[in-house]
Design a protein around this motif. Structure first.
Motif, PDB file in Angstrom:
ATOM      1  N   ALA A   1      59.577  19.656 -17.846  1.00  0.00           N
ATOM      2  CA  ALA A   1      60.106  19.674 -19.206  1.00  0.00           C
ATOM      3  C   ALA A   1      61.314  18.753 -19.321  1.00  0.00           C
ATOM      4  O   ALA A   1      61.444  17.973 -20.266  1.00  0.00           O
ATOM      5  CB  ALA A   1      60.487  21.101 -19.584  1.00  0.00           C
ATOM      6  N   SER A   2      62.192  18.824 -18.318  1.00  0.00           N
ATOM      7  CA  SER A   2      63.408  18.021 -18.370  1.00  0.00           C
ATOM      8  C   SER A   2      63.087  16.521 -18.331  1.00  0.00           C
ATOM      9  O   SER A   2      63.758  15.720 -18.983  1.00  0.00           O
ATOM     10  CB  SER A   2      64.313  18.419 -17.199  1.00  0.00           C
ATOM     11  N   ALA A   3      62.034  16.153 -17.568  1.00  0.00           N
ATOM     12  CA  ALA A   3      61.683  14.736 -17.465  1.00  0.00           C
ATOM     13  C   ALA A   3      61.199  14.181 -18.790  1.00  0.00           C
ATOM     14  O   ALA A   3      61.396  13.000 -19.092  1.00  0.00           O
ATOM     15  CB  ALA A   3      60.625  14.539 -16.397  1.00  0.00           C
ATOM     16  N   PHE A   4      60.581  15.034 -19.600  1.00  0.00           N
ATOM     17  CA  PHE A   4      60.016  14.558 -20.863  1.00  0.00           C
ATOM     18  C   PHE A   4      60.911  14.858 -22.066  1.00  0.00           C
ATOM     19  O   PHE A   4      60.466  14.801 -23.202  1.00  0.00           O
ATOM     20  CB  PHE A   4      58.624  15.165 -21.090  1.00  0.00           C
ATOM     21  N   THR A   5      62.175  15.238 -21.799  1.00  0.00           N
ATOM     22  CA  THR A   5      63.084  15.549 -22.881  1.00  0.00           C
ATOM     23  C   THR A   5      64.172  14.475 -22.963  1.00  0.00           C
ATOM     24  O   THR A   5      64.738  14.085 -21.942  1.00  0.00           O
ATOM     25  CB  THR A   5      63.747  16.918 -22.643  1.00  0.00           C
ATOM     26  N   GLY A   6      64.449  14.010 -24.175  1.00  0.00           N
ATOM     27  CA  GLY A   6      65.499  13.017 -24.361  1.00  0.00           C
ATOM     28  C   GLY A   6      66.866  13.673 -24.374  1.00  0.00           C
ATOM     29  O   GLY A   6      66.970  14.898 -24.336  1.00  0.00           O
ATOM     30  N   PRO A   7      67.946  12.865 -24.445  1.00  0.00           N
ATOM     31  CA  PRO A   7      69.300  13.415 -24.446  1.00  0.00           C
ATOM     32  C   PRO A   7      69.561  14.335 -25.641  1.00  0.00           C
ATOM     33  O   PRO A   7      70.355  15.258 -25.559  1.00  0.00           O
ATOM     34  CB  PRO A   7      70.201  12.183 -24.505  1.00  0.00           C
ATOM     35  N   ASP A   8      68.829  14.113 -26.751  1.00  0.00           N
ATOM     36  CA  ASP A   8      69.063  14.941 -27.938  1.00  0.00           C
ATOM     37  C   ASP A   8      68.191  16.192 -27.959  1.00  0.00           C
ATOM     38  O   ASP A   8      68.209  16.951 -28.927  1.00  0.00           O
ATOM     39  CB  ASP A   8      68.805  14.111 -29.205  1.00  0.00           C
ATOM     40  N   GLY A   9      67.405  16.416 -26.894  1.00  0.00           N
ATOM     41  CA  GLY A   9      66.597  17.624 -26.817  1.00  0.00           C
ATOM     42  C   GLY A   9      65.193  17.456 -27.356  1.00  0.00           C
ATOM     43  O   GLY A   9      64.358  18.333 -27.176  1.00  0.00           O
ATOM     44  N   ALA A  10      64.915  16.345 -28.028  1.00  0.00           N
ATOM     45  CA  ALA A  10      63.564  16.109 -28.540  1.00  0.00           C
ATOM     46  C   ALA A  10      62.702  15.506 -27.434  1.00  0.00           C
ATOM     47  O   ALA A  10      63.231  14.895 -26.514  1.00  0.00           O
ATOM     48  CB  ALA A  10      63.623  15.166 -29.733  1.00  0.00           C
ATOM     49  N   PRO A  11      61.376  15.704 -27.520  1.00  0.00           N
ATOM     50  CA  PRO A  11      60.503  15.110 -26.492  1.00  0.00           C
ATOM     51  C   PRO A  11      60.645  13.590 -26.510  1.00  0.00           C
ATOM     52  O   PRO A  11      60.718  12.986 -27.577  1.00  0.00           O
ATOM     53  CB  PRO A  11      59.094  15.518 -26.933  1.00  0.00           C
ATOM     54  N   SER A  12      60.721  12.999 -25.323  1.00  0.00           N
ATOM     55  CA  SER A  12      60.897  11.547 -25.271  1.00  0.00           C
ATOM     56  C   SER A  12      60.505  11.017 -23.901  1.00  0.00           C
ATOM     57  O   SER A  12      60.459  11.754 -22.919  1.00  0.00           O
ATOM     58  CB  SER A  12      62.348  11.206 -25.590  1.00  0.00           C
ATOM     59  N   LEU A  13      60.209   9.729 -23.851  1.00  0.00           N
ATOM     60  CA  LEU A  13      59.849   9.104 -22.582  1.00  0.00           C
ATOM     61  C   LEU A  13      61.011   8.269 -22.052  1.00  0.00           C
ATOM     62  O   LEU A  13      60.864   7.461 -21.142  1.00  0.00           O
ATOM     63  CB  LEU A  13      58.613   8.220 -22.766  1.00  0.00           C
ATOM     64  N   GLU A  14      62.206   8.504 -22.626  1.00  0.00           N
ATOM     65  CA  GLU A  14      63.393   7.743 -22.268  1.00  0.00           C
ATOM     66  C   GLU A  14      63.660   7.735 -20.748  1.00  0.00           C
ATOM     67  O   GLU A  14      63.943   6.696 -20.165  1.00  0.00           O
ATOM     68  CB  GLU A  14      64.588   8.334 -23.030  1.00  0.00           C
ATOM     69  N   SER A  15      63.525   8.918 -20.121  1.00  0.00           N
ATOM     70  CA  SER A  15      63.807   8.994 -18.679  1.00  0.00           C
ATOM     71  C   SER A  15      62.850   8.127 -17.889  1.00  0.00           C
ATOM     72  O   SER A  15      63.231   7.533 -16.878  1.00  0.00           O
ATOM     73  CB  SER A  15      63.686  10.426 -18.185  1.00  0.00           C
ATOM     74  N   PHE A  16      61.610   8.049 -18.356  1.00  0.00           N
ATOM     75  CA  PHE A  16      60.629   7.244 -17.624  1.00  0.00           C
ATOM     76  C   PHE A  16      60.914   5.756 -17.805  1.00  0.00           C
ATOM     77  O   PHE A  16      60.743   4.975 -16.887  1.00  0.00           O
ATOM     78  CB  PHE A  16      59.210   7.583 -18.090  1.00  0.00           C
ATOM     79  N   ARG A  17      61.381   5.417 -19.025  1.00  0.00           N
ATOM     80  CA  ARG A  17      61.741   4.021 -19.269  1.00  0.00           C
ATOM     81  C   ARG A  17      62.869   3.627 -18.306  1.00  0.00           C
ATOM     82  O   ARG A  17      62.837   2.594 -17.647  1.00  0.00           O
ATOM     83  CB  ARG A  17      62.211   3.844 -20.710  1.00  0.00           C
TER      84      ARG A  17
END
Lengths: 377, 277
Positions: free
Chosen positions: B32-48
């Protein structure tokens, strides 16, 4: 019958434990030597002055990671509304700033008898965060280039000369990148300060995200530079390779360098050079968590640890660190030979000219990340 | 089919609870943490970010683990083959008493040994120089990707060999004898008669080795410098230096995917066999 005896003995043990409940828990980030310092030297000294008190030292590991663990624990306990497990913490600069901002530390230095003996600005400013009153420097450590004078008669004086030297002597310079310990991190931040434009802004701020663009060239050069160097496994790895003659030069921590030399793990002729425009050093701080149960004892412990006698004997003589309080308070406490040894290769004027702080936190993180992106990847 | 008894469920409950609390919960949390952005919404930011900073390290990790697994397979087959088919009793005796030793040495100790053994002026090169096999000037340090592979292979070969030699010992000797009687060389017997019968065991050993090597932190940290390095080191660095669990978890997910792919190959192979059988 025997079982009853055991039970009685166990109960007695528990009761004595409760009677002398004065246990002072000291958590230290840093290498094992920090834990040993508290356990073998400072703890017994304090216990002698305060009968009935027991000092327990816990190590949380080297580098910023160790401080991060202390931060996480204090934060979790604070969120849970529980009292802190630790009474005194020994932490790095980056974590100190974060902990002050998160209200996890007590403002205690102004009431400390040794509080006034500190003059360096690291006591008030930790990588750009105002920490005045919250921390007390334990010691200062400095990075410098260690070299083998048998192989290098004329060591480079600056980062620019070093770059030329490495071009002519491939694979003779080694450093540990940024994941293997702080001496490599220090070398990289020194490089960005030397070639990346405004060094003063890195140390004093204010933070400006656009600054990153000016590092492009410096980091591209560093990538080129890295082709001719050896990436060593860690701080100790650099010293190991120097010792075995596999590299002729590399950045190291001054205290580690002298300790290894004293233990015979480095040839006695090895020398240090603090190149211009400068390499960073850092203090470690004593701090007291906001929710400790032993506030008074903790303050007394820090007062003892930062007294001129302990700083002279424990910090300078035992570890070859530069003292946390102003060095002039140590005059007469140390014999001249010990003092001279610490300043043998890096005289006081070189230290004040070229001994730099690390950049302020946001720049520091940016430099590390830019390195990962542009140089390592 | 018997209904599961309440008592049986009770018996395995503690074990299930342990798996749930100590493995499934953290796994779900890190996913869950890997797919969550800094604002708490789902995001792929960490993978980028993981890709931007560590794409070289991902490839490096794959390279190290695949090469190590292949070499482990080769050496294990060679050793197990000699143990099973060799007609030189002293060789078998020596090999049998030697090959298991690395099994009992932890990775971190192995890494420390290799650090002094493989260094430029380390034990190995000094021995070669002393034996007159090499000039001191020719000595090179193996403390880089080669050092990691040497350590991994040295550590994992006994494990796979142990499984493989056991499997080879239990196959029907008649097939081997028949092959030999018909004039096949021992190498041919090994490759064409013995190996196909123990392929399943070999595959299990190699898959387990692959996953083990993927997760070792001490060896890449101690043996080689940090550029490039393996994903475990990057994860540790992300957490220790930045307290950045999101990117570390993204790297963790990438490791899961690599390990999962291997497990999938293994499962598919298994299913195929069962269908055939």
């Amino acid at each position: 019958m025997r079982r009853a005896l055991y039970a009685a003995g166990f109960a007695a043990l528990l009761m004595t434990g409760a009677a002398s409940a004065q246990t002072l828990n000291v958590a230290t980030a840093g290498d094992q030597n920090m834990v040993d310092y508290i356990k073998d030297y400072l703890g017994p000294l304090f216990e002698k002055q305060h009968p009935g008190v027991k000092v327990v030292a816990v190590g949380t590991g080297p580098g910023d990671g160790g401080s991060q663990k202390i931060f996480e624990k204090l934060e979790a306990q604070s969120k849970a509304g529980a009292p802190a497990d630790f009474d005194v913490v020994v932490i790095h600069q980056k974590a100190a700033g974060t902990m002050v901002q998160s209200n996890l530390l007590k403002k205690y230095r102004d009431d400390l008898p040794t509080g006034k003996l500190v003059t360096r600005d690291t006591a008030t400013n930790s990588l750009g965060t105002d920490v005045s009153g919250y921390v007390m420097p334990m010691f200062h450590s400095q990075t410098a280039i260690a070299y083998n004078p048998d192989l290098i008669k004329d060591p480079p004086n600056s980062y620019a000369e070093l770059r030329e030297w490495v071009k002519k002597n491939p694979k003779q310079f080694g450093y540990n990148g940024i994941k293997g310990g702080m001496s490599g991190v220090a070398f990289v931040t020194g490089w960005v300060a030397a070639f990346g434009g405004d060094a003063a802004k890195l140390e004093k701020g204010p933070y400006d995200a656009a600054q990153k663009a000016t590092w492009e060239k410096a980091l591209a050069d560093l990538k080129e530079f890295n082709r001719n160097v050896v990436i060593t496994p860690g701080n100790a790895g650099t010293l190991d390779m120097l010792n075995r003659g596999e590299i002729a030069m590399g950045p190291v921590w001054v205290d580690m360098f002298y300790t290894w030399k004293a233990e015979g793990k480095l040839p006695p002729n090895m020398r240090l050079k603090l190149v211009s425009p400068g390499m960073p050093g850092q203090p470690m701080y004593y701090a007291i968590p906001a929710k400790t149960a032993h506030e008074k004892l903790a303050a007394e412990f820090v007062a003892l640890a930062t007294s001129p006698d302990v700083q002279a004997e424990g910090i300078v003589k035992r570890f070859n660190w530069y003292p946390g309080i102003d060095a002039k308070n140590l005059e007469g406490k140390l014999d001249q030979a010990v003092w001279n040894q610490l300043f043998a290769d890096i005289p006081p004027d070189a230290l004040s000219a070229n001994g730099k702080p690390f950049p302020i936190s946001p720049y520091f993180n940016d430099i590390l990340e830019a390195y990962e992106k542009k140089v390592a990847n | 089919m018997a209904r599961p008894s309440l008592f049986g469920l009770l018996l395995i409950a503690p074990a299930l609870a342990m798996i749930g609390v100590l493995f499934l919960y953290p796994l779900g949390f890190s996913l869950a943490s890997a797919f969550t952005g800094p604002d708490g919404a789902p995001s792929l930011e960490s993978f980028r970010k993981a890709y931007e900073l560590y794409s070289t390290d991902i490839l490096f990790t794959l390279f190290i683990v695949i090469v190590s697994t292949a070499l482990t397979g080769l050496f294990s087959i060679a050793i197990a083959g000699i143990l099973t088919l060799s007609e030189t009793p002293w060789l078998v005796a020596v090999l049998r008493s030697l090959y298991r030793w690395p099994l009992f040495i932890p990775f971190i100790v192995a890494a420390q040994c290799m650090r002094t053994f493989l260094a430029k002026n380390g034990l190995m090169n000094n021995t070669f120089v002393a034996l007159g096999l090499m000039e001191p000037i020719q000595a090179t340090s193996l403390l880089d990707w080669r050092g990691i592979i040497v350590t991994f292979v040295w550590k994992q070969v006994p494990f796979v060999t142990l499984m493989l030699a056991g499997a080879m010992a239990s196959i029907d000797r008649a097939t081997v004898e028949a092959g030999r009687n018909l004039g096949a060389s021992r190498l041919r017997v090994l490759i064409e008669l013995v190996l196909p019968q123990v392929a399943q065991t070999l595959l299990v050993g190699l898959v387990l080795s692959f996953v083990t090597m993927l997760s070792v932190l001490s060896v890449p940290m101690m043996v080689a410098g940090s550029q490039p390095t393996m994903l475990t080191v990057d994860m540790a660095f992300r957490i220790n230096s930045y307290g950045d669990y999101a990117t570390a978890n993204a790297l963790g997910v990438i490791s899961y995917v690599i390990a999962g792919t291997v497990a999938w190959i293994y499962l598919r192979h298994n299913v195929k066999r069962e269908v055939q059988a």
